[in-house]
Design a protein around this motif. Structure first.
Motif, PDB file in Angstrom:
ATOM      1  N   TYR A 298       5.103   1.635   4.078  1.00  0.00           N
ATOM      2  CA  TYR A 298       3.806   1.238   4.647  1.00  0.00           C
ATOM      3  C   TYR A 298       2.881   0.765   3.535  1.00  0.00           C
ATOM      4  O   TYR A 298       3.144   0.971   2.356  1.00  0.00           O
ATOM      5  N   ASP A 299       1.799   0.127   3.944  1.00  0.00           N
ATOM      6  CA  ASP A 299       0.813  -0.314   2.968  1.00  0.00           C
ATOM      7  C   ASP A 299      -0.543   0.279   3.300  1.00  0.00           C
ATOM      8  O   ASP A 299      -0.768   0.785   4.405  1.00  0.00           O
ATOM      9  N   THR A 300      -1.427   0.191   2.306  1.00  0.00           N
ATOM     10  CA  THR A 300      -2.734   0.842   2.436  1.00  0.00           C
ATOM     11  C   THR A 300      -3.808   0.004   1.764  1.00  0.00           C
ATOM     12  O   THR A 300      -3.505  -0.896   0.972  1.00  0.00           O
TER      13      THR A 300
ATOM     14  N   THR B  76       7.382   2.147  -6.957  1.00  0.00           N
ATOM     15  CA  THR B  76       6.386   2.446  -5.922  1.00  0.00           C
ATOM     16  C   THR B  76       4.983   2.165  -6.448  1.00  0.00           C
ATOM     17  O   THR B  76       4.166   1.519  -5.779  1.00  0.00           O
TER      18      THR B  76
ATOM     19  N   LYS C 223       3.395   4.017   0.521  1.00  0.00           N
ATOM     20  CA  LYS C 223       4.155   2.877  -0.024  1.00  0.00           C
ATOM     21  C   LYS C 223       5.643   3.229  -0.116  1.00  0.00           C
ATOM     22  O   LYS C 223       6.512   2.423   0.227  1.00  0.00           O
TER      23      LYS C 223
ATOM     24  N   MET D 277      -1.690   7.067  -0.824  1.00  0.00           N
ATOM     25  CA  MET D 277      -1.337   5.640  -0.887  1.00  0.00           C
ATOM     26  C   MET D 277       0.071   5.437  -1.447  1.00  0.00           C
ATOM     27  O   MET D 277       0.818   4.587  -0.961  1.00  0.00           O
ATOM     28  N   LEU D 278       0.430   6.222  -2.439  1.00  0.00           N
ATOM     29  CA  LEU D 278       1.777   6.081  -3.008  1.00  0.00           C
ATOM     30  C   LEU D 278       2.844   6.616  -2.052  1.00  0.00           C
ATOM     31  O   LEU D 278       3.920   6.025  -1.918  1.00  0.00           O
TER      32      LEU D 278
ATOM     33  N   SER E 209       4.444  -1.643  -6.916  1.00  0.00           N
ATOM     34  CA  SER E 209       4.443  -2.483  -5.702  1.00  0.00           C
ATOM     35  C   SER E 209       3.281  -2.140  -4.761  1.00  0.00           C
ATOM     36  O   SER E 209       3.079  -2.810  -3.770  1.00  0.00           O
ATOM     37  N   ARG E 210       2.518  -1.105  -5.072  1.00  0.00           N
ATOM     38  CA  ARG E 210       1.348  -0.819  -4.224  1.00  0.00           C
ATOM     39  C   ARG E 210       0.227  -1.806  -4.514  1.00  0.00           C
ATOM     40  O   ARG E 210      -0.168  -1.996  -5.647  1.00  0.00           O
ATOM     41  N   HIS E 211      -0.229  -2.466  -3.489  1.00  0.00           N
ATOM     42  CA  HIS E 211      -1.390  -3.350  -3.608  1.00  0.00           C
ATOM     43  C   HIS E 211      -2.256  -3.098  -2.387  1.00  0.00           C
ATOM     44  O   HIS E 211      -1.758  -2.649  -1.347  1.00  0.00           O
TER      45      HIS E 211
END
Ligand SMILES: Cc1cc2nc3c(=O)[nH]c(=O)nc-3n(C[C@H](O)[C@H](O)[C@H](O)COP(=O)(O)O)c2cc1C
Length: 216
Positions: free
Chosen positions: A155-157, A12, A151, A147-148, A15-17
């Motif tokens: 979902y994305d942020t 997680t 993710k 945000m995490l 892969s968060r961008h």
């Protein structure tokens, strides 16, 4: 140590961008959004004062009002929701809400209660900037968790610091007590984020003291 949980969290995190292109008109189911916000609020905070407040903007009309405030960043209107993370600059005032219950239920003694409340009051009276510093410090922890959590739910942020604070406060009638920490756009990615690199840890980690380090 639980390896399964560790690898899921690693994935997680990695892969968060910051996503800036979203599929428009996607409404996040309320239960899912609430869970993301609830997970964000499990962040740690000084004395557990929970400085964060989340102003959730989903209505088209309000996104349009936010657009110029965030210097016309298109993600504001394309994302499903803009979360304004606010920080409570007077969080010391909620101390009794947090510790009063513990006192009444016998979880802490009167002496512990008095010490905690005294420490909190003294800390908040100790400087002119402590309230804002604490609001931003603690609010940022919840922002990261949000945000995490998003993710992990697919979902994305994107965190956004590029916005006009005064205009935001005026337009959305944010009480003086709260300071805007950051905006976070949240939604379904329409494409991959830009790549972004990171310093190697040799550049960011200083062991023990700066005295023997080449770091500046
Ligand atoms: C406090 C803060 C403010 C930021 N402000 C903006 C912004 O106004 N607009 C934007 O597109 N990205 C913004 N970003 C996203 C950063 O550009 C991004 O996190 C950084 O380039 C690293 O990329 P990554 O998040 O994809 O790993 C901000 C990030 C942070 C933490």
């Amino acid at each position: 140590m639980n390896n399964i949980q560790t690898s899921t969290l690693n994935e997680t995190i990695r892969s968060r961008h910051s996503v800036r292109k979203y599929v428009p008109n996607v409404r996040i189911p309320e239960a899912e959004l609430n869970e993301i916000l609830e997970l964000a609020g499990t962040a740690p905070s000084s004395w557990n004062l929970q400085h964060w407040r989340f102003l959730v903007i989903q209505e088209e009309e309000n996104k349009q009002r936010m657009l110029p405030i965030a210097y016309n960043q298109q993600q504001i209107v394309d994302s499903s929701a803009v979360i304004v993370v606010l920080g409570d600059t007077q969080a010391g005032l909620v101390a009794d809400e947090i510790y009063g219950e513990a006192l009444n239920s016998g979880a802490i003694t009167q002496q512990v209660y008095d010490t905690l409340i005294g420490n909190i009051q003294r800390a908040y009276a100790s400087s002119a900037t402590i309230g804002v510093e604490e609001a931003i410090r603690n609010g940022s922890l919840a922002a990261m968790q949000l945000m995490l959590a998003a993710k992990a739910k697919g979902y994305d942020t994107c965190p956004i610091g590029g916005f006009n604070r005064d205009e935001l406060v005026k337009t959305f009638q944010v009480p003086d007590r709260y300071v805007p920490v950051m905006l976070i756009t949240l939604g379904q990615a329409a494409g991959p984020a830009h790549g972004s690199g990171r310093f190697p840890i040799e550049r960011t980690v200083i062991h023990e003291t700066f005295a023997s380090s080449a770091a500046e």
